[in-house]
Motif scaffolding. Sequence first.
Motif, PDB file in Angstrom:
ATOM      1  N   SER A  27       0.814  -1.211   0.000  1.00  0.00           N
ATOM      2  CA  SER A  27       0.000   0.000   0.000  1.00  0.00           C
ATOM      3  C   SER A  27       0.848   1.262   0.000  1.00  0.00           C
ATOM      4  O   SER A  27       0.334   2.347  -0.237  1.00  0.00           O
ATOM      5  CB  SER A  27      -0.916   0.003   1.225  1.00  0.00           C
ATOM      6  N   HIS A  28       2.140   1.128   0.259  1.00  0.00           N
ATOM      7  CA  HIS A  28       3.030   2.294   0.370  1.00  0.00           C
ATOM      8  C   HIS A  28       3.894   2.467  -0.857  1.00  0.00           C
ATOM      9  O   HIS A  28       4.154   1.511  -1.575  1.00  0.00           O
ATOM     10  CB  HIS A  28       3.985   2.090   1.543  1.00  0.00           C
ATOM     11  N   GLY A  39       2.463  15.556   9.226  1.00  0.00           N
ATOM     12  CA  GLY A  39       2.639  14.547  10.261  1.00  0.00           C
ATOM     13  C   GLY A  39       4.115  14.270  10.448  1.00  0.00           C
ATOM     14  O   GLY A  39       4.655  14.417  11.548  1.00  0.00           O
ATOM     15  N   GLU A  76       6.454  16.485  12.447  1.00  0.00           N
ATOM     16  CA  GLU A  76       6.463  16.479  13.917  1.00  0.00           C
ATOM     17  C   GLU A  76       7.547  15.566  14.498  1.00  0.00           C
ATOM     18  O   GLU A  76       7.840  15.642  15.683  1.00  0.00           O
ATOM     19  CB  GLU A  76       5.087  16.029  14.456  1.00  0.00           C
ATOM     20  N   LYS A 125      -3.347  14.372  10.782  1.00  0.00           N
ATOM     21  CA  LYS A 125      -2.750  13.036  10.848  1.00  0.00           C
ATOM     22  C   LYS A 125      -3.902  12.009  10.813  1.00  0.00           C
ATOM     23  O   LYS A 125      -4.874  12.218  10.106  1.00  0.00           O
ATOM     24  CB  LYS A 125      -1.918  12.935  12.130  1.00  0.00           C
ATOM     25  N   ILE A 126      -3.771  10.919  11.577  1.00  0.00           N
ATOM     26  CA  ILE A 126      -4.829   9.902  11.572  1.00  0.00           C
ATOM     27  C   ILE A 126      -6.104  10.443  12.230  1.00  0.00           C
ATOM     28  O   ILE A 126      -7.208  10.203  11.763  1.00  0.00           O
ATOM     29  CB  ILE A 126      -4.405   8.627  12.332  1.00  0.00           C
ATOM     30  N   ASN A 164      -5.996  13.638  14.316  1.00  0.00           N
ATOM     31  CA  ASN A 164      -5.650  14.891  14.973  1.00  0.00           C
ATOM     32  C   ASN A 164      -5.214  15.916  13.940  1.00  0.00           C
ATOM     33  O   ASN A 164      -4.682  15.544  12.897  1.00  0.00           O
ATOM     34  CB  ASN A 164      -4.433  14.671  15.893  1.00  0.00           C
ATOM     35  N   ASP A 179      -0.518   9.847  18.032  1.00  0.00           N
ATOM     36  CA  ASP A 179      -1.699  10.007  17.172  1.00  0.00           C
ATOM     37  C   ASP A 179      -2.455   8.693  17.018  1.00  0.00           C
ATOM     38  O   ASP A 179      -3.056   8.438  15.993  1.00  0.00           O
ATOM     39  CB  ASP A 179      -1.253  10.526  15.789  1.00  0.00           C
ATOM     40  N   GLU A 180      -2.384   7.831  18.025  1.00  0.00           N
ATOM     41  CA  GLU A 180      -2.905   6.484  17.824  1.00  0.00           C
ATOM     42  C   GLU A 180      -3.892   6.017  18.893  1.00  0.00           C
ATOM     43  O   GLU A 180      -4.252   4.845  18.925  1.00  0.00           O
ATOM     44  CB  GLU A 180      -1.734   5.485  17.739  1.00  0.00           C
ATOM     45  N   SER A 225      -7.049   6.570  19.302  1.00  0.00           N
ATOM     46  CA  SER A 225      -8.262   6.037  18.671  1.00  0.00           C
ATOM     47  C   SER A 225      -7.936   4.846  17.787  1.00  0.00           C
ATOM     48  O   SER A 225      -8.610   3.822  17.840  1.00  0.00           O
ATOM     49  CB  SER A 225      -8.946   7.120  17.833  1.00  0.00           C
ATOM     50  N   SER A 226      -6.895   4.999  16.984  1.00  0.00           N
ATOM     51  CA  SER A 226      -6.518   3.911  16.089  1.00  0.00           C
ATOM     52  C   SER A 226      -6.268   2.633  16.893  1.00  0.00           C
ATOM     53  O   SER A 226      -6.572   1.532  16.442  1.00  0.00           O
ATOM     54  CB  SER A 226      -5.268   4.306  15.298  1.00  0.00           C
ATOM     55  N   GLU A 237      -1.081  13.500  22.305  1.00  0.00           N
ATOM     56  CA  GLU A 237      -0.784  12.864  21.023  1.00  0.00           C
ATOM     57  C   GLU A 237       0.073  13.776  20.160  1.00  0.00           C
ATOM     58  O   GLU A 237      -0.271  14.937  19.936  1.00  0.00           O
ATOM     59  CB  GLU A 237      -2.085  12.527  20.288  1.00  0.00           C
ATOM     60  N   LEU A 294       2.967  13.190  16.667  1.00  0.00           N
ATOM     61  CA  LEU A 294       3.536  12.147  15.814  1.00  0.00           C
ATOM     62  C   LEU A 294       5.041  12.027  16.054  1.00  0.00           C
ATOM     63  O   LEU A 294       5.855  12.197  15.146  1.00  0.00           O
ATOM     64  CB  LEU A 294       3.214  12.395  14.338  1.00  0.00           C
ATOM     65  N   TYR A 341       2.167   1.812  18.120  1.00  0.00           N
ATOM     66  CA  TYR A 341       2.313   0.740  17.141  1.00  0.00           C
ATOM     67  C   TYR A 341       3.573  -0.048  17.492  1.00  0.00           C
ATOM     68  O   TYR A 341       4.619   0.536  17.767  1.00  0.00           O
ATOM     69  CB  TYR A 341       2.467   1.327  15.736  1.00  0.00           C
ATOM     70  N   ASN A 389      -0.821  -2.223   6.339  1.00  0.00           N
ATOM     71  CA  ASN A 389       0.227  -1.222   6.133  1.00  0.00           C
ATOM     72  C   ASN A 389       1.507  -1.807   5.557  1.00  0.00           C
ATOM     73  O   ASN A 389       2.362  -1.078   5.068  1.00  0.00           O
ATOM     74  CB  ASN A 389       0.541  -0.495   7.443  1.00  0.00           C
TER      75      ASN A 389
END
Lengths: 806, 806
Positions: free
Chosen positions: A135-136, A177, A180, A212-213, A215, B427-428, B430-431, B464, B466, B490, B537
Motif C-alpha cells: 500500500s506504500h 505529520g 512532527e 494526521k490519523i 488529529n 496520534d494512535e 483512537s486507532s 498525542e 507524531l 504501534y 500497512n
Amino acid sequence: MQLMTNPNERASAEDLELLDRYWRAANYLSVGQIYLLDNPLLKEPLKPEHIKPRLLGHWGTTPGLNFIYAHLNRAICIYDLNAIYVCGPGHGGPGMVANTYLEGTYAEVYPDITRDADGLRKLFRQFSFPGGIPSHAAPETPGSIHEGGELGYALVHAYGAAFDNPDLVVACVIGDGEAETGPLAASWHSNKFLSPVHDGAVLPILHLNGYKIANPTILGRMTDEEIRDLFRGYGHEPLFVEGDDPHVMHRLMADALDVALSSIRSIQQGARNQTTSFHRPRWPVIVLRSPKGWTGPKEIDGLKVEGFWRAHQVPVTNPRGNPDHLKLLEQWMRSYGPEKLFDANGGLVPELQRLAPTGNRRMGANPHANGGLLKHELKLPDFRSYAVDFPSPGGTVAEATRELGRFLRDVVKLNADARNFRIMGPDETSSNRLDAVFEATDRIWMEGIEPYDVHLARDGRVMEVLSEHLCQGWLEGYLLTGRHGFFSCYEAFIHIVDSMFNQHAKWLKVSRALPWRRPIASLNYLLTSHVWRQDHNGFSHQDPGFIDLVTNKKADIVRVYLPPDANTLLWVADHCLRTYDRINVIVAGKQPFPQWLSMREAITHCEAGIGIWTWAGTEAPNAEPDVVMACAGDVPTLETLAAVDLLRKALPDLKIRVVNVVDLMTLQPKEQHPHGLSDRDFDSLFTRDKPVIFAYHGYPYLIHRLTYSRTNHGGMHVRGYAEEGTTTTPFDMVVLNQLDRFHLAIEAIERVPGLGIAAAHVKQKLRDALIEHSRYVREHGEDMPQIRDWIWPNSAGGTTPRQTGD
Amino acid sequence: MQLMTNPNERASAEDLELLDRYWRAANYLSVGQIYLLDNPLLKEPLKPEHIKPRLLGHWGTTPGLNFIYAHLNRAICIYDLNAIYVCGPGHGGPGMVANTYLEGTYAEVYPDITRDADGLRKLFRQFSFPGGIPSHAAPETPGSIHEGGELGYALVHAYGAAFDNPDLVVACVIGDGEAETGPLAASWHSNKFLSPVHDGAVLPILHLNGYKIANPTILGRMTDEEIRDLFRGYGHEPLFVEGDDPHVMHRLMADALDVALSSIRSIQQGARNQTTSFHRPRWPVIVLRSPKGWTGPKEIDGLKVEGFWRAHQVPVTNPRGNPDHLKLLEQWMRSYGPEKLFDANGGLVPELQRLAPTGNRRMGANPHANGGLLKHELKLPDFRSYAVDFPSPGGTVAEATRELGRFLRDVVKLNADARNFRIMGPDETSSNRLDAVFEATDRIWMEGIEPYDVHLARDGRVMEVLSEHLCQGWLEGYLLTGRHGFFSCYEAFIHIVDSMFNQHAKWLKVSRALPWRRPIASLNYLLTSHVWRQDHNGFSHQDPGFIDLVTNKKADIVRVYLPPDANTLLWVADHCLRTYDRINVIVAGKQPFPQWLSMREAITHCEAGIGIWTWAGTEAPNAEPDVVMACAGDVPTLETLAAVDLLRKALPDLKIRVVNVVDLMTLQPKEQHPHGLSDRDFDSLFTRDKPVIFAYHGYPYLIHRLTYSRTNHGGMHVRGYAEEGTTTTPFDMVVLNQLDRFHLAIEAIERVPGLGIAAAHVKQKLRDALIEHSRYVREHGEDMPQIRDWIWPNSAGGTTPRQTGD
C-alpha cells in the motif's frame, strides 16, 4: 524572495488546464487502486462485485502528492530538469504508482501492467492485494528511494541523494505529520552541509494538509507568520501555495516552482562561477497548504471528510455493502471525467501523454532512484600495505581504528575524482581515531569558518553532526543513489538509529527480490568507543546490544564482524567496502591494544571467519583439549589470552584450545546463514562435549541463541556484558561484568572435571587477585601496572613477558 | 519582549559581585573534582601526587552550567521560586555536584561528604574514581532527573516535569551539541502542549558555547537573526545573553532571568485569571552565548583552549607528569581565589552560603527531582468489573484494547482531581481502540481549535504527537517527578525509542540502588497494531523486535506480557499500573478476536504467568501428552488452538497439551529472573522430552535464548516472525511466516514419532489446505470465510463450531 517569475517561462492558462486534467487522471487512478477490482474505466455503472472485498490504502495525502508530481513534470519539461521525487508520505503509494503509470515507466518495469484497459484493471487489482504490491511507496515503486512507512527520514534521504550530484534536483515532499518527528525536525539543518558548488539541490515541499490519523498537525495549525519565521530560522525562504480551488492553486504552484527553481539556479550559478564571496545561501522551500483528501467526497454519512482527518485512509468505507456508498464512490470517480482522460482502449489521451517528461527524465525512470545503475566500484588500496608488523603475538601495541584511518585516508584519495565516497560520524571521526582521513580531506561545513578552525572546508568527504539520525539518513540516501560510505559511531548510541537500520534492512530485503533494482553498496558501520572502553563516560555510554537487533534480520542482509586487532580490522573493512546490498557491522576498539596476528595470518583467519589459535593454546596435536576458551571481540580476546597465560603457568598440564571468532555469523547453522559453519566443522572447533568458556563482546545470550542447536550447546558457558558498569578503570569494567581473565580462568578450572587439589589452590589465588585488584583500583584510581602492561608471551622466544595478576 | 525589569527586583552591583564569587566557588570545585586527589584548598603548592592518575571529566560545558545555577539560585531566593534544573549537558557532572555541595544538599544526602576540608578532599577524590561517582549528572546526583549521557532528551524531560505542576519552573539547559539531535529539535514544539493554567513553566536556556568534541556547532555559528527567527518560529521569544566578560554577563543574565520569569508570571496569571481570551502564549527562551571552558586556560602548549573545542574534556592534560602543566593547573585554580571563598576549615564563607536557597527550595533538594517522594498511588477501579463474559472459550469476539480503553477511562476519572495520570500516544489512541478514554477526557492542544475538531481541549489527559520520542520523553519526565502514565504505540515503531528505553532502564537500575531515591511509577507500554495485524500497512509496519531489546536489560527492571485476550489484558494492565521502578511491556492486538478465559480463569492464569489450558488440549489426566503445543501472544494462541482443533478431529488419539504463556519472563530460569519458573515447574509444564511446538509472537530465537538451559530445550521447536511480510490478508501474514494452524499442525505430526500412515494422510490434507488458502486469497483478496470465522468449539457443549480449513 518574491513570487516573480520569468514571463517567458510562466505557465499559460492552457498549460494549466491540461495540467489539471493530468492531475485528475492521477487522482482517478489513485481512487481506482484503492477501490476497484474491475470496471476500471467505469464503462458500466459500478456494482458491488467491482469493489475489492478489503479496502486498504490511504487517500488523504494522495491528491496533494499527485498535484506536486504533475507540477514537477511541467518543470522538468520546461527546464530539462534532472529530478527525483522523494515521497515522505509513503502512505500515498497509490499516487506514486498512478504517476509512474501515467508517464509510462510502470509498464516498462512491469510489462504485465499494460497501458490499456486490461493493464488498468490489473493496476487497480494488484494494489494492496495478496500477491500484488504494498500500500506504500516502496522498493516495488519505480522512482522511489524511500518507503515512508516509518516517518521522519524523507528529508535526510533527499539530502543524501543530492550530495555529489551537482545537476540533480531532489524534490522532497514532507507531510505535516512527518514534520512532527525528531529526525525530520533535525533534518532541516542539513542545508548547512550542502555545497551549492559540488552538490545538487534539495527542494523541500512541506505539504500541510492539516491532519494526521485523528488529529490536526502542529505545523498545520501554525500561522504563516510562525511558519515563515521557523523556516527563515532554518535558513530557508518559504514560498506559500495555499488554497483549495484547483485553478487558483495551479497558478500559485506553477509560479512558486518557477521561482524556487530560478532561485536554485541563481544560487548554484553564483557559487559555481565564484561571482560572490561565499555565504551560506538561503534555499527556497515551498509550503503547500491544501485540503486533506482534496477533490474527494466533502461529507460522508453527514460527517466532514474533505479537509479533515476522516479523509486519511479509505473515506467511503462500505461501497460493497452500502448502495449509498457505492453511488457516492461512483460520483466521486466520475467527477474526474475519466472519459476525457482515457481513450476507449484505456490509454491516456495523447494531449496528456505529452505532458510527461520522456526517457530518464521521467521521475519514475530517473536512474538516481535506482542507484545501482549508476554505481561504480570503489577503488581500494591494497589493505595489506597498512599491516601492523610485530615480532610476535602481543609484541606490539597499536590502535586498530588509527590504522584503519590510514586505509580510509587512501580510499578517500583514490576516489576523490569520482566523488562517490563519504564518511559519516556524529562528531567522532577524530575521537574514534580515524584522524588520518584529514590528511586527504576535510569536514564539509557551510557556516562561518574561523581562522583557528581545524579541517573545516566548503568541500570535504567527512560529514559530522551530532545526530546519528542525520548520519544514517544521509548515508542511506547516498547509497541508494549509487555511492559508497562508512559510518563510524560510538557503539552505545547506534541504538538511536535502531529503527532506521530496521527499515533499511527491510528495503534491502525487498529490493534484492526485484530484478530491475540494481544492487547498491552496503551500509557499513564501524562501532567503536565500545562498551568495554567507556569506563570514562560511564553507564549511559555502555551498550553492546545493536548486534542483537542486527541478527534478527534476514541472514542474507546482515553481517557482524568482531576483529580482535588492527590487521583483522583492515581485512574486514576492505571486505565490507566491496560488498553490496548488505548491512555490515564492525565492532572494534580505538584504544592501544596488543596485536595478535600478522597480516598473512589475519587474512587466513578472517577468510574462515573463525579459527583455532594454536599458538595461543596449550593443546597437544591430534588430541582433544580439556577445555575450549573461545572469544569474540578485542577485549574478550585479550582477557581470554591473559586467562590462558595464567592457566598455562599455574596448571601446565591443562590442555586448552583457543578459538577466536571474527565473523559472528559463522556460529549459526549453515542452514540459517550463508556464513554459518556446518555442524561437523563447528564440532571440530568446539568439540562435542568439552566445556567451552566463551568470552563475548556483547550480551551473552546472543551466543546461546546462535548456537542453541549445536551438539555441544550444553557445554557453552558464555560471559559478556551483564549490564554492570559505571565510571571506573578499563579493567574494572571487565571485572564488574565477570569477563576478566581471573573469572575466565576460574570458570575453566571449575568446568574441567578432575583437576584436583592443585587446581583448587590456583582458584583461590585467582580469587585473591580479584580482591587485590578491587582494593588497588579503589585506592589508586587506576589499574595495577601488571594488568595494564600485560603482554602475551613472545611465542617465538625472546623477551620475557610480564606476568599477570600474581 | 524587551529587556525590561522591575527596578525593585533588579540585581544590585553588590548582589552580582557576590554571585560572581559564588560562581567562582562552583568553578573551583569543578576543577578540583576533575584533577585533585588531595590538597583541596591549595594550602600548599600543588605536587604531582595531589593529581589523580587518570583524569576523567568534562570541563568545557561546566562553567556555563555553574553560571546558570548561580543565577537561578538568586531568582529562587528573590521570587521564592519552586524550581528544578534539568542539565542537558550531562557531561557537566562536576558542576551539578559542585552546586549541590555548595548549597548543602550533597552533605545531607551523602553524610560522608562533609562541608569542610576533609569533605572537599573526598568530594574531589570520588569523582570519576573507581567506587566513587560517575563523570555525568546521573541518578547519584541530587536534584537530577536527567542523565544527559545520550543527548537529546533534556527538553522533553523538562516538559514532562512541568505538566500538572502549575507552581513549578523547570529550568532546562540545552547545549548546542544536543540541539543538533532530532529528539531535541522536535521538543521545541512541546510548548503546543503546555497549559499556562494547569501546568508549570519550562524555561529553556540554550547554552551556545559554540563547540562539540571536535567541531563547531550548527546553532553556535548561526547569527542572532537566524536564531531569533528560529525561536519565534518555535513559538518562543528569545532573550540573548552574550559575551565573555563575567561582570557584563552577570548583569545581562540577571536581567534576562528577571524578564523571563516576569513574562512567565504574566502569561500564567493572564491565563489563570482568564483576563484574556485564549491564545497560545509566546514563552521566553534564554540564549546564552559564553565561551566553552570559560575562565579556564586560554591557551595550552600554544594552542587555543578557552572558547574552543579543546576545552571539551580535560584541558590541562598532564599535570602529574609535566611541571608546566602542573603550574598552569595551579594558576588556574588559584585564579578563583579559593582563600576568599572557603574559610580555613574548608567551609564556604558565610556571605556566600547565604546566597543559596534553603530547604526544599534548593534545586538539589527539590522533591520534584526525587519524584518518588511526591508519588501518590493511582486510584484503580476494580478491573474485574470490565470482564468480557462469554458462554464458552471462543464463544465471543471482542477487541482487547477496546475493553482496556473502558478500564483506562475510569482510571482517568478516578484520578482526575489528583491530575497525576496521562496517556501518551503518537496520534494512535483512537486507532489503537482506546477511544473510551475520550468519554472521560480530551487531547490537550494549545493551538487553534476548530468547531468540527473532536476531543481537542485546553485541558486533557491524552497527549498525542507524531513523535514517539516526545511521547516517551514526556512520560519519562512525568514519571520521574512522581506521576503515572501509559504509552500506547504501534509495535513496529516503538523501536524509534529503543535508545531512550535503554537509558531509562539504566536510570532505574542505578536509582534502585540509592536508598534516598524513592521509587517512581513504572513506565508502561502497550504495543498494539502489532506485527500480525499490519497486513494493511505492509512490511515497514511489521517488527516485533522490541521485546528482544527489553530482555537484554537487568531482570529486576523489565517485564514482558503477552495477554491472549481481553480479560488477561485487563489483569495485566491493572497489575502494571500498580508496580514501580519497572518497565512493563504489554503486547496485545486491537482487532476483533475470540475470547478464551473468564475473568476468574484469567486471574488464575495471569497470576501464574503461564499455565496448561486443559480445556483446550486433548491430554489424559495423569499421563504425559504426546506433544506440547505452546503459545505466547494473541495471534499465536489463536493459531495454536486452531491447530489443536484440526488435530483433534483428524487424529483423535493424539494427546496434545496446550501451554499458554502470558508472562514471558516465566520461561527464564528462576536464578535469572524473579518471575522465572524453577526447572522442576518448567519440566512439569513442558515435559522433559516430548516435542514442544512453540508458537511465539516475535522472533523465534528469543524463546531459544530464554529456555536454552532447560531440560527439554532440545525438544523446543519455535515458530514466530521470520521477517516475511507485505500488504496482504491477516491469515496470509501468519502463513508467510509459517506460524499458521496448518504449519503448526504439520510440525506436530512430524515431531511425534510413530503416528503411522493415517498421520501422513492428514499431513497431506493440511498441505493441500495451505495451497488452497494461497490460491483463494490471491484470487479473492481476502481470507477464506472458514478461516475468518473460525471459533473454538464450545467446550461446554452447545453450538457446533465452524470447522477449519477443510
